[in-house]
Design an enzyme around this catalytic site. Structure first.
Site, PDB file in Angstrom:
ATOM      1  N   CYS A 191      33.024 -16.082   9.120  1.00 59.00           N
ATOM      2  CA  CYS A 191      31.741 -15.397   9.243  1.00 59.00           C
ATOM      3  C   CYS A 191      31.856 -13.905   9.020  1.00 59.00           C
ATOM      4  O   CYS A 191      30.845 -13.202   8.980  1.00 59.00           O
ATOM      5  CB  CYS A 191      31.139 -15.670  10.621  1.00 59.00           C
ATOM      6  SG  CYS A 191      32.248 -15.268  11.965  1.00 59.00           S
ATOM      7  N   CYS A 197      24.455 -23.905   9.837  1.00 63.68           N
ATOM      8  CA  CYS A 197      25.702 -23.822   9.075  1.00 63.68           C
ATOM      9  C   CYS A 197      26.817 -24.637   9.706  1.00 63.68           C
ATOM     10  O   CYS A 197      28.002 -24.379   9.452  1.00 63.68           O
ATOM     11  CB  CYS A 197      26.129 -22.361   8.955  1.00 63.68           C
ATOM     12  SG  CYS A 197      24.884 -21.316   8.182  1.00 63.68           S
ATOM     13  N   CYS A 235      26.470 -21.637  14.326  1.00 61.28           N
ATOM     14  CA  CYS A 235      25.005 -21.730  14.237  1.00 61.28           C
ATOM     15  C   CYS A 235      24.600 -23.100  13.699  1.00 61.28           C
ATOM     16  O   CYS A 235      25.276 -23.661  12.829  1.00 61.28           O
ATOM     17  CB  CYS A 235      24.488 -20.668  13.279  1.00 61.28           C
ATOM     18  SG  CYS A 235      24.892 -18.976  13.755  1.00 61.28           S
ATOM     19  N   CYS A 259      23.398 -12.907   6.013  1.00 60.81           N
ATOM     20  CA  CYS A 259      22.922 -13.396   7.300  1.00 60.81           C
ATOM     21  C   CYS A 259      23.981 -13.161   8.377  1.00 60.81           C
ATOM     22  O   CYS A 259      23.686 -12.632   9.450  1.00 60.81           O
ATOM     23  CB  CYS A 259      22.571 -14.883   7.162  1.00 60.81           C
ATOM     24  SG  CYS A 259      21.785 -15.591   8.618  1.00 60.81           S
ATOM     25  N   CYS A 260      25.245 -13.532   8.092  1.00 60.31           N
ATOM     26  CA  CYS A 260      26.329 -13.298   9.054  1.00 60.31           C
ATOM     27  C   CYS A 260      26.528 -11.794   9.295  1.00 60.31           C
ATOM     28  O   CYS A 260      26.857 -11.373  10.405  1.00 60.31           O
ATOM     29  CB  CYS A 260      27.641 -13.900   8.555  1.00 60.31           C
ATOM     30  SG  CYS A 260      27.815 -15.678   8.782  1.00 60.31           S
TER      31      CYS A 260
HETATM   32  S1  SF4 Z   1      26.569 -18.894  10.532  1.00 62.54           S
HETATM   33 FE1  SF4 Z   1      24.740 -19.269   9.231  1.00 62.54          FE
HETATM   34  S2  SF4 Z   1      22.922 -18.942  10.509  1.00 62.54           S
HETATM   35 FE2  SF4 Z   1      24.720 -18.076  11.598  1.00 62.54          FE
HETATM   36  S3  SF4 Z   1      24.718 -15.935  11.072  1.00 62.54           S
HETATM   37 FE3  SF4 Z   1      26.072 -16.945   9.583  1.00 62.54          FE
HETATM   38  S4  SF4 Z   1      24.765 -17.559   7.823  1.00 62.54           S
HETATM   39 FE4  SF4 Z   1      23.427 -16.989   9.555  1.00 62.54          FE
END
Ligand code: SF4
Length: 225
Positions: A221, A198, A195, A112-113
């Site tokens: 991240c 998280c 975010c 996701c990151c």
């Molecule tokens: S902090 Fe969480 S929601 Fe944001 S990009 Fe990374 S995994 Fe995704």
């Protein structure tokens, strides 16, 4: 690859700027790199955006819109846009159009990151020679030894950390001195804000970034290591 001359110049500058003020560091970066400079700003506070807008007017301020920022973070962005107008060279970088809001953060935070932060950062940095970040040594153990500037091998740019030596009092003092708005969550137990899926508030005595990816081994991240 950096030349030996550049590495020598950076070593000299790093030694000179270690005890300089953030304003002096940003001014040096503006003078040295001009519009080759980009600053990535998380807007967990207003200080870095203000430092860059006020002291490096040719630099772009990049905000990585992951699609999962708190509404309070966007509130702060809008406040600064209103206040600085055209002097605020803000570029909002979004994930690739194929990346839609999904539940990937539930099972795959690395992936996701990677698509929401790391890939947009690659675009933000492309063609630049220097990158300003807001990392601070007090953020936690992974950043405790961060230098004020260095050659970043991974991204192929000079990485500059003007507020690296600031503690929380320094940060609060800067916001007060420049009449800058505070992030609304800062006073509700969120010393580090990313975010919403998280990020949780931290308890007294916990590391600042303990609320980021809480309950997992992840601490960064992917932008800074
Ligand atoms: S902090 Fe969480 S929601 Fe944001 S990009 Fe990374 S995994 Fe995704």
């Amino acid at each position: 690859m950096p030349t030996a001359v550049l590495l020598e110049e950076l070593a000299d500058a790093a030694a000179r700027l270690e005890h300089a003020s953030p304003k002096q560091v940003v001014a040096w970066a503006a003078d040295r790199f001009g519009d080759g400079l980009v600053a990535t700003v998380s807007f967990e506070d207003a200080a870095l955006a203000h430092l860059v807008a006020a002291n490096a007017p040719a630099a772009e301020i990049a905000f990585l819109d992951t699609q999962y920022h708190f509404a309070e973070t966007w509130w702060l962005v809008d406040k600064l846009r209103e206040r600085f107008g055209d002097a605020f060279r803000l570029a909002v970088l979004r994930p690739d159009a194929s990346v839609r809001p999904d539940d990937r953060w539930l099972t795959d935070t690395e992936g996701c990151c990677a698509v929401r932060k790391v890939e947009p950062l690659r675009r933000a940095i492309a063609g630049r020679s220097a990158w300003i970040t807001g990392i601070r040594r007090v953020d936690g153990p992974t950043r405790a030894d961060a230098p004020v500037l260095q050659w970043d091998e991974r991204w192929g740019v000079v990485k500059i950390n003007p507020i690296v030596a600031w503690d929380d009092d320094d940060l609060a003092g800067y916001l007060l001195a420049h009449d800058l708005p505070r992030h609304p969550l800062a006073d509700r137990g969120y010393p580090s804000i990313g975010c919403w899926p998280c990020t949780r508030p931290v308890a007294e005595g916990e590391d600042k970034r303990a609320g980021r990816w809480a309950g997992s081994a992840k601490t960064e991240c992917g932008l800074h290591g």
